[in-house]
Design a protein around this motif. Structure first.
Motif, PDB file in Angstrom:
ATOM      1  N   ARG A 184      -9.570  46.995  25.549  1.00 27.72           N
ATOM      2  CA  ARG A 184      -8.941  45.743  25.154  1.00 27.72           C
ATOM      3  C   ARG A 184      -7.446  45.757  25.497  1.00 27.72           C
ATOM      4  O   ARG A 184      -6.896  44.784  26.021  1.00 27.72           O
ATOM      5  N   THR A 185      -6.831  46.864  25.201  1.00 26.05           N
ATOM      6  CA  THR A 185      -5.418  47.019  25.543  1.00 26.05           C
ATOM      7  C   THR A 185      -5.209  46.823  27.045  1.00 26.05           C
ATOM      8  O   THR A 185      -4.304  46.113  27.473  1.00 26.05           O
ATOM      9  N   ALA A 186      -6.079  47.459  27.811  1.00 26.57           N
ATOM     10  CA  ALA A 186      -5.940  47.426  29.272  1.00 26.57           C
ATOM     11  C   ALA A 186      -6.037  46.011  29.800  1.00 26.57           C
ATOM     12  O   ALA A 186      -5.216  45.580  30.624  1.00 26.57           O
ATOM     13  N   ILE A 187      -7.016  45.262  29.330  1.00 26.36           N
ATOM     14  CA  ILE A 187      -7.172  43.932  29.903  1.00 26.36           C
ATOM     15  C   ILE A 187      -6.101  42.978  29.414  1.00 26.36           C
ATOM     16  O   ILE A 187      -5.630  42.111  30.156  1.00 26.36           O
ATOM     17  N   GLU A 188      -5.666  43.167  28.190  1.00 29.17           N
ATOM     18  CA  GLU A 188      -4.604  42.302  27.702  1.00 29.17           C
ATOM     19  C   GLU A 188      -3.315  42.543  28.463  1.00 29.17           C
ATOM     20  O   GLU A 188      -2.518  41.628  28.674  1.00 29.17           O
ATOM     21  N   ALA A 189      -3.133  43.773  28.886  1.00 26.73           N
ATOM     22  CA  ALA A 189      -1.945  44.088  29.675  1.00 26.73           C
ATOM     23  C   ALA A 189      -2.074  43.518  31.085  1.00 26.73           C
ATOM     24  O   ALA A 189      -1.090  43.102  31.693  1.00 26.73           O
ATOM     25  N   ALA A 190      -3.292  43.479  31.597  1.00 27.11           N
ATOM     26  CA  ALA A 190      -3.489  43.081  32.993  1.00 27.11           C
ATOM     27  C   ALA A 190      -3.553  41.573  33.191  1.00 27.11           C
ATOM     28  O   ALA A 190      -3.144  41.055  34.231  1.00 27.11           O
ATOM     29  N   ALA A 191      -4.053  40.873  32.195  1.00 26.39           N
ATOM     30  CA  ALA A 191      -4.337  39.451  32.362  1.00 26.39           C
ATOM     31  C   ALA A 191      -3.141  38.581  32.790  1.00 26.39           C
ATOM     32  O   ALA A 191      -3.266  37.796  33.731  1.00 26.39           O
ATOM     33  N   PRO A 192      -2.003  38.705  32.136  1.00 23.72           N
ATOM     34  CA  PRO A 192      -0.892  37.827  32.498  1.00 23.72           C
ATOM     35  C   PRO A 192      -0.513  37.943  33.969  1.00 23.72           C
ATOM     36  O   PRO A 192      -0.313  36.938  34.657  1.00 23.72           O
ATOM     37  N   ARG A 193      -0.437  39.167  34.446  1.00 23.73           N
ATOM     38  CA  ARG A 193      -0.081  39.355  35.841  1.00 23.73           C
ATOM     39  C   ARG A 193      -1.165  38.797  36.770  1.00 23.73           C
ATOM     40  O   ARG A 193      -0.867  38.254  37.836  1.00 23.73           O
ATOM     41  N   HIS A 194      -2.391  38.934  36.333  1.00 25.75           N
ATOM     42  CA  HIS A 194      -3.494  38.410  37.140  1.00 25.75           C
ATOM     43  C   HIS A 194      -3.359  36.894  37.288  1.00 25.75           C
ATOM     44  O   HIS A 194      -3.452  36.352  38.397  1.00 25.75           O
ATOM     45  N   VAL A 195      -3.124  36.251  36.184  1.00 25.80           N
ATOM     46  CA  VAL A 195      -2.947  34.797  36.229  1.00 25.80           C
ATOM     47  C   VAL A 195      -1.760  34.427  37.114  1.00 25.80           C
ATOM     48  O   VAL A 195      -1.834  33.514  37.942  1.00 25.80           O
ATOM     49  N   ALA A 196      -0.695  35.174  36.955  1.00 28.41           N
ATOM     50  CA  ALA A 196       0.490  34.899  37.762  1.00 28.41           C
ATOM     51  C   ALA A 196       0.169  35.024  39.244  1.00 28.41           C
ATOM     52  O   ALA A 196       0.638  34.239  40.071  1.00 28.41           O
ATOM     53  N   THR A 197      -0.658  35.991  39.562  1.00 28.59           N
ATOM     54  CA  THR A 197      -1.021  36.203  40.961  1.00 28.59           C
ATOM     55  C   THR A 197      -1.858  35.043  41.495  1.00 28.59           C
ATOM     56  O   THR A 197      -1.638  34.578  42.615  1.00 28.59           O
ATOM     57  N   VAL A 198      -2.784  34.588  40.690  1.00 25.55           N
ATOM     58  CA  VAL A 198      -3.579  33.425  41.094  1.00 25.55           C
ATOM     59  C   VAL A 198      -2.653  32.242  41.374  1.00 25.55           C
ATOM     60  O   VAL A 198      -2.788  31.551  42.378  1.00 25.55           O
ATOM     61  N   ARG A 199      -1.696  32.047  40.507  1.00 21.96           N
ATOM     62  CA  ARG A 199      -0.746  30.950  40.705  1.00 21.96           C
ATOM     63  C   ARG A 199       0.049  31.134  41.993  1.00 21.96           C
ATOM     64  O   ARG A 199       0.163  30.242  42.808  1.00 21.96           O
ATOM     65  N   ARG A 200       0.570  32.334  42.139  1.00 20.91           N
ATOM     66  CA  ARG A 200       1.453  32.607  43.269  1.00 20.91           C
ATOM     67  C   ARG A 200       0.722  32.489  44.608  1.00 20.91           C
ATOM     68  O   ARG A 200       1.242  31.942  45.577  1.00 20.91           O
ATOM     69  N   LEU A 201      -0.517  32.977  44.639  1.00 22.34           N
ATOM     70  CA  LEU A 201      -1.241  33.007  45.911  1.00 22.34           C
ATOM     71  C   LEU A 201      -1.966  31.707  46.223  1.00 22.34           C
ATOM     72  O   LEU A 201      -2.203  31.383  47.384  1.00 22.34           O
ATOM     73  N   VAL A 202      -2.324  30.967  45.218  1.00 25.57           N
ATOM     74  CA  VAL A 202      -3.145  29.783  45.470  1.00 25.57           C
ATOM     75  C   VAL A 202      -2.548  28.500  44.896  1.00 25.57           C
ATOM     76  O   VAL A 202      -2.167  27.592  45.639  1.00 25.57           O
ATOM     77  N   LEU A 203      -2.446  28.445  43.593  1.00 19.45           N
ATOM     78  CA  LEU A 203      -2.057  27.193  42.948  1.00 19.45           C
ATOM     79  C   LEU A 203      -0.711  26.665  43.432  1.00 19.45           C
ATOM     80  O   LEU A 203      -0.537  25.461  43.612  1.00 19.45           O
ATOM     81  N   ASP A 204       0.213  27.569  43.644  1.00 12.33           N
ATOM     82  CA  ASP A 204       1.550  27.127  44.044  1.00 12.33           C
ATOM     83  C   ASP A 204       1.582  26.434  45.399  1.00 12.33           C
ATOM     84  O   ASP A 204       2.535  25.746  45.719  1.00 12.33           O
ATOM     85  N   HIS A 205       0.527  26.637  46.186  1.00  9.98           N
ATOM     86  CA  HIS A 205       0.549  26.070  47.535  1.00  9.98           C
ATOM     87  C   HIS A 205      -0.228  24.768  47.637  1.00  9.98           C
ATOM     88  O   HIS A 205      -0.333  24.190  48.712  1.00  9.98           O
ATOM     89  N   LEU A 206      -0.789  24.339  46.528  1.00 10.37           N
ATOM     90  CA  LEU A 206      -1.581  23.107  46.539  1.00 10.37           C
ATOM     91  C   LEU A 206      -1.092  22.163  45.451  1.00 10.37           C
ATOM     92  O   LEU A 206      -0.559  22.596  44.433  1.00 10.37           O
ATOM     93  N   THR A 207      -1.307  20.895  45.674  1.00 10.65           N
ATOM     94  CA  THR A 207      -1.034  19.941  44.606  1.00 10.65           C
ATOM     95  C   THR A 207      -2.175  20.035  43.603  1.00 10.65           C
ATOM     96  O   THR A 207      -3.227  20.605  43.893  1.00 10.65           O
ATOM     97  N   ALA A 208      -1.958  19.468  42.440  1.00 12.35           N
ATOM     98  CA  ALA A 208      -2.996  19.494  41.422  1.00 12.35           C
ATOM     99  C   ALA A 208      -4.275  18.843  41.945  1.00 12.35           C
ATOM    100  O   ALA A 208      -5.377  19.328  41.705  1.00 12.35           O
ATOM    101  N   GLU A 209      -4.109  17.760  42.696  1.00 12.21           N
ATOM    102  CA  GLU A 209      -5.275  17.050  43.231  1.00 12.21           C
ATOM    103  C   GLU A 209      -6.005  17.928  44.241  1.00 12.21           C
ATOM    104  O   GLU A 209      -7.237  17.978  44.251  1.00 12.21           O
ATOM    105  N   GLU A 210      -5.242  18.569  45.104  1.00 15.34           N
ATOM    106  CA  GLU A 210      -5.882  19.411  46.111  1.00 15.34           C
ATOM    107  C   GLU A 210      -6.670  20.550  45.469  1.00 15.34           C
ATOM    108  O   GLU A 210      -7.797  20.847  45.864  1.00 15.34           O
ATOM    109  N   PHE A 211      -6.068  21.152  44.467  1.00 14.21           N
ATOM    110  CA  PHE A 211      -6.748  22.269  43.819  1.00 14.21           C
ATOM    111  C   PHE A 211      -8.021  21.794  43.119  1.00 14.21           C
ATOM    112  O   PHE A 211      -9.064  22.448  43.184  1.00 14.21           O
ATOM    113  N   ALA A 212      -7.917  20.649  42.478  1.00 19.41           N
ATOM    114  CA  ALA A 212      -9.089  20.086  41.804  1.00 19.41           C
ATOM    115  C   ALA A 212     -10.194  19.805  42.821  1.00 19.41           C
ATOM    116  O   ALA A 212     -11.376  20.054  42.571  1.00 19.41           O
ATOM    117  N   GLU A 213      -9.792  19.311  43.983  1.00 20.97           N
ATOM    118  CA  GLU A 213     -10.753  19.012  45.032  1.00 20.97           C
ATOM    119  C   GLU A 213     -11.421  20.307  45.526  1.00 20.97           C
ATOM    120  O   GLU A 213     -12.629  20.340  45.748  1.00 20.97           O
TER     121      GLU A 213
END
Lengths: 153, 153
Positions: free
Chosen positions: B109-138
């Motif tokens: 539990r400790t391990a995943i709680e430590a890992a999750a925030p960075r994981h989410v940040a990575t998803v944002r940085r690599l994908v979400l940040d490059h698309l508009t909300a509409e594009e991502f939804a599509e």
DNA sequence: TATCCCTGGTTGACAGGTCATCTATCAAGT
DNA sequence: ACTTGATAGATGACCTGTCAACCAGGGATA
């Protein structure tokens, strides 16, 4: 650190999971289908495609690795295994004593030519058939857009 | 056989390759990032997420396998390895002598709680940040549409 | 030509995954 | 109870991928 990273919204989460899920299912299905019907793994296929894409049917290790975006050592292992099955052959490099070429063999060419039609059919059946031309084009466009920025990010 | 399967058009080919390429790069980057910063593999992460998603923090093997869409034996091997690192623990199943539970440990539990925030940040940085909300939804919508039909196809 | 570093490619150890096979338990039907 | 078949999960063999260490051949410089 947690404070600076907003979690995904429910909608974002749904989209992200769908995206990941699609990739999982798709790669699993395609790999299994390829393996079952042509005896080639996805890795084999990718290497062979890259080789047939070149005019001479042979490429330097480095260039091949860059082309298909693989690590050096992964390619080295893969080529060793494929050599054993006579799909490709290593060839000496005259210009550079360190270097080496990977060349597709006659048997390798036969194998990929036999595998390709079914592979294409599978892509159609699993993906293209479920989308309109516009939707598929949009999927490609979005993929390209993200992929292009991943290296920099 | 070749005649019955139309090859991909240039446009289709471009879209398809972009799609595949994105998948490759993305999974490689995400896995490397996760491994480097939290010592967890993608597989570890997926299992731990599924476990934290349940109320009790423990699930039957079967249910877990179905949930994350893995083969039984793959899960079995994975759990054995994760047990050794004290991320999860096997527990007996009282109701069914054949069955077993997989439970997340405090350390897991400790391990995943430590890992999750960075994981989410990575998803944002690599994908979400490059698309508009509409594009991502599509992207999500199209992914879901195709994924839903893959099982049947 | 001796020395230095850089580059191209290899290798070995290990984690991950698939497949086929195995064991133990359950659930029915006799 | 006794077989029989299905189900839960484990296991071993084998292939794939990563990482880090390695080796050999260039190329520059002194």
């Amino acid at each position: 650190m947690n404070d600076t990273v907003p979690w995904l919204s429910d909608d974002e989460q749904r989209s992200w999971r769908a995206f990941v899920r699609l990739h999982m299912k798709l790669s699993a299905r395609m790999a299994a289908d390829l393996q079952a019907h042509s005896g080639l793994s996805s890795a084999d296929f990718e290497v062979l495609v890259a080789l047939t894409d070149t005019a001479e049917g042979r490429v330097r290790f480095q260039d091949l690795a860059r082309e298909i975006d693989w690590e050096q050592s992964r390619l080295s292992h893969q080529i060793r295994r494929m050599s054993k099955r006579d799909l490709v052959a290593r060839e000496e490099c005259e210009e550079d004593g360190r270097g080496a070429y990977v060349a597709i063999t006659a048997h390798g060419r036969t194998a990929i030519e036999a595998a390709a039609p079914r592979h294409v059919a599978t892509v159609r059946r699993l993906v293209l058939d479920h989308l309109t031309a516009e939707e598929f084009a949009e999927l490609g466009r979005l993929s390209a857009k993200v992929a292009a920025r991943i290296d920099a990010a």
